[in-house]
Write a protein that holds these residues in place. Structure first.
Motif, PDB file in Angstrom:
ATOM      1  N   GLY A 115       0.655  -1.352  -0.019  1.00  0.00           N
ATOM      2  CA  GLY A 115       0.167   0.146  -0.004  1.00  0.00           C
ATOM      3  C   GLY A 115       0.715   1.371  -0.066  1.00  0.00           C
ATOM      4  N   VAL A 116       2.187   1.132  -0.106  1.00  0.00           N
ATOM      5  CA  VAL A 116       2.956   2.327  -0.108  1.00  0.00           C
ATOM      6  C   VAL A 116       2.764   2.891  -1.489  1.00  0.00           C
ATOM      7  N   ALA A 117       2.383   4.332  -1.423  1.00  0.00           N
ATOM      8  CA  ALA A 117       2.462   5.096  -2.646  1.00  0.00           C
ATOM      9  C   ALA A 117       3.798   5.319  -3.359  1.00  0.00           C
ATOM     10  N   PRO A 133      14.571   1.865 -10.172  1.00  0.00           N
ATOM     11  CA  PRO A 133      14.725   2.192 -11.559  1.00  0.00           C
ATOM     12  C   PRO A 133      13.440   2.739 -12.437  1.00  0.00           C
ATOM     13  N   TYR A 134      12.169   1.888 -12.005  1.00  0.00           N
ATOM     14  CA  TYR A 134      10.940   2.554 -12.595  1.00  0.00           C
ATOM     15  C   TYR A 134      10.439   3.136 -11.206  1.00  0.00           C
ATOM     16  N   PHE A 135       9.999   4.417 -11.197  1.00  0.00           N
ATOM     17  CA  PHE A 135       9.690   4.964  -9.936  1.00  0.00           C
ATOM     18  C   PHE A 135       8.307   5.627  -9.736  1.00  0.00           C
ATOM     19  N   GLY A 136       7.600   5.011 -10.842  1.00  0.00           N
ATOM     20  CA  GLY A 136       6.110   5.408 -10.747  1.00  0.00           C
ATOM     21  C   GLY A 136       5.302   5.939 -11.760  1.00  0.00           C
ATOM     22  N   ALA A 143      -1.419   6.249  -6.479  1.00  0.00           N
ATOM     23  CA  ALA A 143      -1.052   4.961  -7.139  1.00  0.00           C
ATOM     24  C   ALA A 143      -0.015   4.264  -6.226  1.00  0.00           C
ATOM     25  N   THR A 144      -0.160   2.969  -6.044  1.00  0.00           N
ATOM     26  CA  THR A 144       0.616   2.307  -4.967  1.00  0.00           C
ATOM     27  C   THR A 144       1.496   1.093  -5.596  1.00  0.00           C
ATOM     28  N   VAL A 145       2.562   0.862  -4.964  1.00  0.00           N
ATOM     29  CA  VAL A 145       3.378  -0.356  -5.455  1.00  0.00           C
ATOM     30  C   VAL A 145       2.529  -1.313  -5.803  1.00  0.00           C
ATOM     31  N   GLY A 146       1.893  -1.860  -4.851  1.00  0.00           N
ATOM     32  CA  GLY A 146       0.916  -3.164  -5.150  1.00  0.00           C
ATOM     33  C   GLY A 146      -0.049  -3.107  -6.158  1.00  0.00           C
TER      34      GLY A 146
END
Length: 519
Positions: A115-117, A133-136, A143-146
């Motif tokens: 759930g970390v944005a 490397p990809y940062f969102g 938007a979250t990592v998951g």
């Protein structure tokens, strides 16, 4: 006699034990049951777990009672990825799984809860001088990592380093029976989550699955040192093929970290929004990042240097020394010079200074609703697909004019091999519960809200389907497949059989996100 509790009794029992982490308020259920584009079947409840063990126990109890489960990250989906298709369904809000568990600079990985944005993760990493490397995506404030790993996403870092999945080393996933499954090196005894390739790549099975196979609770991602030097370039082009050829040349050479291109229609849509010189937050961030002179230059230039009748291309370049960044800039100019003319680079500067500022862009300048549809093709097919889409829009012009629909197209690249083309439909319609909660209130007040427009909504839905079918006919792949893009159609039967066997093993009752990926 069966001792299985009814769905209502299961929720009552969880409420007794979890308290306010079990949500049944109708207004909240409406919000959680709505994405950027549409609404799903009514939810029975929303659960907000605090840790993986708590979630795993609840999942086992819920599936034993025959309750379908869907995981939700930041909610920025527009393909029905977390919308319910049956009742009873419980939605798992991963927003409280928001810890950056470990930043290991020496071994170059970070472990985060699902759930970390993305914006919060990058802020935590910045102090250590590292980044993923990809940062969102551009919606990374929410938007979250998951969510990105489940749906697939691109933008920041994607032109050079690939999609969200390309940064993953391993996962922890809660499966339908309440097990916590680990992948990568972390699944090997006491090994740490530093390495993905330990036997068959089980991590990849869960990337892009849209929650079909389980609920992600943790991820281990690669780290690299933050680049010390950055620069920006922009060009304009008369024709789509010139733009596509330029993007392909940049991508194959790995020169840019981010590439963003707009067709003339999208450029005009962006120009209708507030000017650069009046956007105080944009100016403040540019000044903070690049200095006062860059900010003053934006006030002087604004967006007036862009020709709204031309295609535009904007890139960010990164390097680890002045020599490297200068070489990248020179190589990029040489790669593109045969296709278009260079212009003022204000747009990529503002995008870099406000990397996660996209949440207000989900509504048009007069409050119109927004629906993007994308396809990913090899560079050799990008112009062909773009032209096919233009033919489709021309054939649909009468319907679009009748209902007030208009389209602007965003383009980018993913790694060395792929071009992403994303037409965005704007149409006049009322805002849903997700827009009301997510878009800044002062922004919504400025742009206004069109009234409910069911005919325009129906026309948009039909056009979305035609766009996706055109992309599919040209061999396009997609992220965020959710419940909109076709997945099973014409897919290799042996590959489908393997996926179905994995689904049967992990979720024999079919209770994890029913309807997603065409199941």
């Amino acid at each position: 006699m069966s001792t299985t509790l009814s769905p209502d009794h299961v929720i009552a029992d969880l409420k007794t034990r979890w308290g306010n982490a079990v949500i049944t308020d109708p207004a909240e259920l409406e919000y959680f049951g709505t994405d950027v584009y549409s609404e799903g079947e009514p939810l029975l409840a929303v659960l907000r777990p605090n840790d993986a063990d708590q979630l795993a126990a609840a999942v086992a109890q819920l599936t034993a009672a025959g309750i379908a489960l869907i995981a939700r990250g930041g909610g920025m989906s527009y393909t029905g990825g977390y919308l319910a298709t049956r009742q009873p369904t419980v939605l798992i809000d991963t927003g409280s799984l928001d810890k950056v568990v470990e930043i290991n600079v020496r071994d170059a990985y970070v472990v985060v809860e699902a759930g970390v944005a993305w914006e919060a993760l990058q802020q935590a990493l910045q102090a250590k001088g590292v980044r993923t490397p990809y940062f969102g995506p551009m919606s990374g404030s929410h938007a979250t990592v998951g969510g990105a790993l489940s749906q697939g996403s691109v933008f920041h870092g994607s032109a050079r380093y690939g999609s969200s999945a390309d940064s993953v080393l391993g996962l922890e996933v809660v499966t339908a029976n309440g097990d916590i499954l680990r992948t990568g090196s972390a699944a090997s005894g006491n090994a740490t989550p530093f390495f993905r390739w330990h036997g068959p790549d089980l991590t990849g099975v869960f990337l892009g699955d849209c929650g079909l196979l389980g609920i992600k609770v943790r991820a281990s991602l690669r780290l690299l040192p933050r680049h010390s030097h950055i620069d920006y370039l922009s060009w304009q082009f008369e024709r789509a093929d010139q733009l596509m050829d330029a993007m392909g040349a940049l991508a194959r050479a790995g020169l840019a970290s981010e590439i963003a291109a707009f067709d003339p229609s999208l450029s005009q849509i962006r120009m209708r929004r507030a000017s650069l010189s009046s956007d105080v937050k944009s100016l403040g961030n540019v000044i903070k990042k690049g200095g006062l002179m860059q900010g003053l230059k934006l006030v002087t230039k604004g967006r007036d240097f862009l020709d709204p009748e031309l295609f535009t291309l904007h890139i960010t370049l990164e390097g680890d020394s002045e020599g490297e960044i200068n070489a990248r800039v020179a190589a990029a100019r040489k790669a593109v010079e045969a296709f278009g003319g260079e212009v003022e680079n204000s747009v990529p500067k503002v995008m870099a200074a406000n990397p996660f500022a996209a949440k207000n862009a989900m509504l048009g300048s007069a409050g119109e609703r927004w629906a993007p549809i994308h396809g990913i093709v090899p560079h050799s097919r990008s112009t062909e697909l773009f032209n096919a889409l233009q033919d489709l829009f021309a054939s649909e012009k009468a319907v679009m004019d009748e209902h007030g629909l208009f389209i602007g197209t965003l383009m980018t690249t993913v790694g060395a091999q792929a071009t992403l083309i994303e037409p965005c439909i704007y149409w006049p319609d009322s805002h849903n519960a997700f827009h009301v909660r997510t878009v800044d209130p002062d922004h919504r007040a400025r742009i206004g809200c069109p009234g409910e427009n069911l005919p325009a909504r129906a026309a948009t839905h039909a056009l979305k389907r035609k766009i996706a079918d055109t992309m599919r006919a040209h061999g396009a792949a997609s992220f965020q497949i959710g419940k909109f893009y076709t997945y099973r159609e014409r897919r290799d039967p042996a590959a489908l059989a393997m996926l179905d066997a994995i689904k049967q093993q992990l979720d024999p009752k079919g209770l994890m996100n029913p309807g997603v990926l065409g199941r």
